[in-house]
Enzyme design. Structure first.
Site, PDB file in Angstrom:
ATOM      1  N   GLU A 158       0.924  -1.254   0.179  1.00 53.38           N
ATOM      2  CA  GLU A 158       0.091   0.063  -0.104  1.00 53.38           C
ATOM      3  C   GLU A 158       0.929   1.085   0.140  1.00 53.38           C
ATOM      4  O   GLU A 158       1.606   1.203   0.817  1.00 53.38           O
ATOM      5  CB  GLU A 158      -0.753  -0.019   1.192  1.00 53.38           C
ATOM      6  N   ARG A 198       5.000 -12.908   9.861  1.00 52.82           N
ATOM      7  CA  ARG A 198       5.550 -11.580   9.595  1.00 52.82           C
ATOM      8  C   ARG A 198       7.019 -11.609  10.269  1.00 52.82           C
ATOM      9  O   ARG A 198       7.267 -12.270  11.199  1.00 52.82           O
ATOM     10  CB  ARG A 198       4.978 -10.394  10.248  1.00 52.82           C
ATOM     11  N   LYS A 246       3.878   0.465   9.843  1.00 52.64           N
ATOM     12  CA  LYS A 246       3.829   1.782   9.308  1.00 52.64           C
ATOM     13  C   LYS A 246       3.220   2.910  10.092  1.00 52.64           C
ATOM     14  O   LYS A 246       3.811   4.114  10.146  1.00 52.64           O
ATOM     15  CB  LYS A 246       3.112   1.875   7.921  1.00 52.64           C
TER      16      LYS A 246
HETATM   17  P1  ATP Z   1      -0.502  -1.721   6.518  1.00 51.03           P
HETATM   18  O1  ATP Z   1      -0.842  -1.628   7.920  1.00 51.03           O
HETATM   19  O2  ATP Z   1      -0.416  -0.344   6.095  1.00 51.03           O
HETATM   20  O3  ATP Z   1      -1.517  -2.582   5.891  1.00 51.03           O
HETATM   21  P2  ATP Z   1       1.656  -3.576   6.065  1.00 51.03           P
HETATM   22  O4  ATP Z   1       2.779  -3.731   6.787  1.00 51.03           O
HETATM   23  O5  ATP Z   1       0.440  -4.658   5.686  1.00 51.03           O
HETATM   24  O6  ATP Z   1       0.840  -2.271   6.473  1.00 51.03           O
HETATM   25  P3  ATP Z   1       1.687  -3.318   3.035  1.00 51.03           P
HETATM   26  O7  ATP Z   1       2.128  -2.186   2.356  1.00 51.03           O
HETATM   27  O8  ATP Z   1       0.098  -3.800   3.082  1.00 51.03           O
HETATM   28  O9  ATP Z   1       1.957  -3.002   4.563  1.00 51.03           O
HETATM   29  O10 ATP Z   1       2.553  -4.633   2.948  1.00 51.03           O
HETATM   30  C1  ATP Z   1       2.836  -5.289   1.615  1.00 51.03           C
HETATM   31  C2  ATP Z   1       3.172  -6.562   1.770  1.00 51.03           C
HETATM   32  O11 ATP Z   1       4.361  -6.643   2.407  1.00 51.03           O
HETATM   33  C3  ATP Z   1       2.141  -7.461   2.306  1.00 51.03           C
HETATM   34  O12 ATP Z   1       2.098  -8.614   1.654  1.00 51.03           O
HETATM   35  C4  ATP Z   1       2.472  -7.794   3.694  1.00 51.03           C
HETATM   36  O13 ATP Z   1       1.955  -9.030   4.067  1.00 51.03           O
HETATM   37  C5  ATP Z   1       4.053  -7.670   3.717  1.00 51.03           C
HETATM   38  N1  ATP Z   1       4.573  -7.473   5.018  1.00 51.03           N
HETATM   39  C6  ATP Z   1       4.177  -6.264   5.557  1.00 51.03           C
HETATM   40  N2  ATP Z   1       4.913  -6.244   6.939  1.00 51.03           N
HETATM   41  C7  ATP Z   1       5.716  -7.496   6.814  1.00 51.03           C
HETATM   42  C8  ATP Z   1       6.342  -8.134   7.781  1.00 51.03           C
HETATM   43  N3  ATP Z   1       6.752  -7.515   8.959  1.00 51.03           N
HETATM   44  N4  ATP Z   1       7.118  -9.134   7.354  1.00 51.03           N
HETATM   45  C9  ATP Z   1       6.638  -9.790   6.565  1.00 51.03           C
HETATM   46  N5  ATP Z   1       6.052  -9.265   5.435  1.00 51.03           N
HETATM   47  C10 ATP Z   1       5.354  -7.987   5.534  1.00 51.03           C
HETATM   48 MG    MG Z   2      -1.520  -4.287   4.443  1.00 48.23          MG
END
Ligand code: ATP
Ligand code: MG
Length: 554
Positions: free
Chosen positions: A35, A261, A271
């Site tokens: 995102e 994660r 974020k």
């Molecule tokens: P938001 O809270 O804004 O949704 P998010 O951390 O999920 O934040 P995204 O931009 O939606 O951020 O994440 C993009 C991809 O990265 C998604 O597939 C998410 O699952 C993965 N991702 C995000 N944080 C982690 C993490 N700590 N470890 C592994 N993968 C992650």
């Molecule tokens: Mg997300």
């Protein structure tokens, strides 16, 4: 680059292997779906390495798709930083950059299809009423009074939603699934809501925006994604993912798989929390070298290969855990130990005067750039009567364990001569200000002929030739291993996470390139910071020479 890295198997690769050998799929297509509402962090790096790594190894494709259904929180700056970070990590996405918003027309069409099948309805209940009707984990939800509105009426309401005839919050489009499902996400989830927001890709074309759960699976299907990899918090949502795909007329049936994660000690990977650190000026920006963002880590001096190595070492599982910071640091230390040229820099300077060295004389000594790699060549280092050494490398008297300079004892100056301390000056506080020494001119590049041994080797810089530099020493950003678990995570910021020193460095460092990495003998690995200029050199300490975390954590 990344193609030569050996990536070990994991449960996702096993699933892919099975799908390929059973003939379910002939090719593998993955995607990385950020995102654009913040900078990428090291958790995203795990997801990037997984998705792009699989595509590389199976000769498949990986798309970069911005999941941009929340226009108010998104920004084109974030889009650009994300592209830059993915590229920096060494990956290349398949074809054009994609956006979920590219599919808004199709998504709208599928929403209409669901209405036409009696599988979606426009609900005019207030947001609070919708929430109340959802029930709880232990109590089933209640059907909305709008659930049985006729298909024709729903089509007309949805058209009006699209035309901007309803206010935000006045109504929403809900999927008609099961209000007593044990999965909350299946209790008639909202799939479209009214939002009069300008969108960075589609401008003012839309005043209704699809929800994540509806958008993601359809975007995957449109792009022909075979394996849609996401983190464990979407486990339950997989039911909704499959329900949407099964109930619309679309060819492709992507499957979602979840992995845990990345959580990293002494930092936060949310974020929302990272934005707070930036907005409250707790750090200097998204690329503050203490931040776990890819931009911060890059500025700190990490390399793409060290980041990829870290992602390999942590692996991919379904188990939640908190990874030690020392795991991350070991990856860059192992790499820089091999690749970084050595230099001498004194961080806490103490003056040495060599009494038997000729006043005004300078010798340009040859110093190897790497102790075990001759191909890295040598450089010239000036030697003169007055030197800087580290304060902690001198004591008036000490026991045998102290392997540095002591009065009446000898040490070797790195790349130069034997040096013996004779006496010292002190200030009123009793602090040593100058050490008076003699050197042995017969010890350049060889041991003394009488068999004398040096107690140790210390680094130094010629005072006359030294260049003053700002050196930024970083420590963990938080004082507790899991700040996210604290009520007020910002209260656990480590006030000493940045310590700035004025150091003296050898003159050859004037020629260093931006971001170039060095090992400063005995003090750590450093790189030139973005703030550096010809008037003022600035170095970041990327990592110390040894793991100090194990000790600190206790
Ligand atoms: P938001 O809270 O804004 O949704 P998010 O951390 O999920 O934040 P995204 O931009 O939606 O951020 O994440 C993009 C991809 O990265 C998604 O597939 C998410 O699952 C993965 N991702 C995000 N944080 C982690 C993490 N700590 N470890 C592994 N993968 C992650
Ligand atoms: Mg997300």
């Amino acid at each position: 680059m990344a193609e030569t890295e050996h990536r070990p198997s994991n449960f996702i690769r096993q699933i892919i292997d099975k799908d390929l050998s059973s003939g379910l799929h002939q090719n593998v297509a993955t995607r990385f779906p950020p995102e654009p509402n913040g900078y990428l962090h090291i958790g995203h790096a795990k997801s990037i390495c997984l998705n792009f790594g699989i595509a590389q190894d199976y000769k498949g494709t990986c798309n970069l798709r911005f999941d941009d259904t929340n226009p108010e929180k998104e920004d084109i700056d974030y889009v650009n930083s994300i592209k830059e970070d993915v590229t920096w990590l060494g990956f290349d996405w398949h074809g054009e950059t994609r956006y979920s918003s590219n599919y808004f027309d199709q998504l709208h069409g599928y929403a209409v299809e669901l209405i036409e099948k009696g599988l979606a309805y426009v609900d005019f209940s207030s947001q609070e009423a919708v929430r109340e009707m959802r029930g709880t984990l232990t109590a089933p939800g209640k059907n909305s009074p709008y659930r049985d509105t006729s298909i024709e009426e729903n089509l007309s309401h949805f058209a009006k939603m699209k035309a901007g005839e309803y206010q935000e919050g006045e109504c929403s489009l809900r999927a008609k699934i099961d209000m007593s499902s044990s999965f909350m996400c299946m209790r008639d989830p909202i799939i479209y809501r009214v939002k009069f927001a300008h969108h960075h890709q589609t401008g003012d074309k839309w005043c209704i925006y699809p929800m994540y759960d509806f958008t993601h699976c359809i975007s995957d299907a449109i792009e022909g994604i075979t394996h849609s990899l996401c983190t464990l918090e979407f486990q339950d949502n997989r039911r909704l993912y499959d329900w949407v795909i099964d109930n619309i007329s679309i060819e492709c049936t992507p499957r979602q798989y979840e992995f845990s994660r990345l959580n990293l000690e002494y930092t936060v990977l949310s974020k929302r929390k990272l934005i707070q650190l930036v907005e409250d000026n707790i750090v200097s920006g998204w690329n503050d070298p203490r931040m776990p963002t890819i931009a911060g880590i890059r500025r700190r001096g990490y390399t793409p290969s060290a980041m990829r190595e870290f992602c390999l070492r942590i692996g991919v599982t379904k188990m939640d855990n908190l990874v030690e910071m020392s795991m991350l640091e070991a990856c860059i230390r192992d790499e820089l130990n091999v690749s970084a040229e050595r230099r001498m820099a004194v961080l806490e300077p103490l003056k040495v005067v060599i009494e038997n060295y000729e006043e005004g004389k300078t010798e340009w000594l040859d110093a190897p750039n790497h102790p075990s790699d001759e191909t890295m060549g040598t450089r010239k280092v000036p030697f003169s009567k007055e030197l800087w050494i580290e304060k902690e490398d001198f004591r008036e008297s000490a026991n045998k364990k102290f392997k540095r300079l002591v009065i009446d004892k000898e040490v070797r100056l790195r790349n130069a001569y034997f040096l013996k301390a004779n006496r010292c000056d002190k200030d009123e506080q009793g602090e040593v200000t100058t050490v008076y020494c003699t050197y042995d001119p017969d010890t350049l590049g060889k041991d003394p002929s009488d068999g004398r041994k040096a107690k140790g080797v210390i680094h130094w810089v010629s005072a006359e030739h030294a260049v003053e530099a700002e050196v930024r020493l970083y420590d963990r950003l938080f004082t507790v291993p899991n700040p996210a678990a604290e009520e007020d995570f910002a209260a656990t910021i480590n006030p000493e996470s940045l310590v700035i020193k004025t150091a003296f460095v050898e003159p050859s460092l004037r020629e260093a390139n931006l971001h170039q990495a060095f090992q400063f003998e005995r003090t750590g690995y450093f790189c030139i910071d973005d703030d550096s200029s010809s008037a003022q050199l600035v170095f970041n300490r990327t990592v110390g020479l040894r793991d100090t975390w194990a000790k600190q954590g206790q």
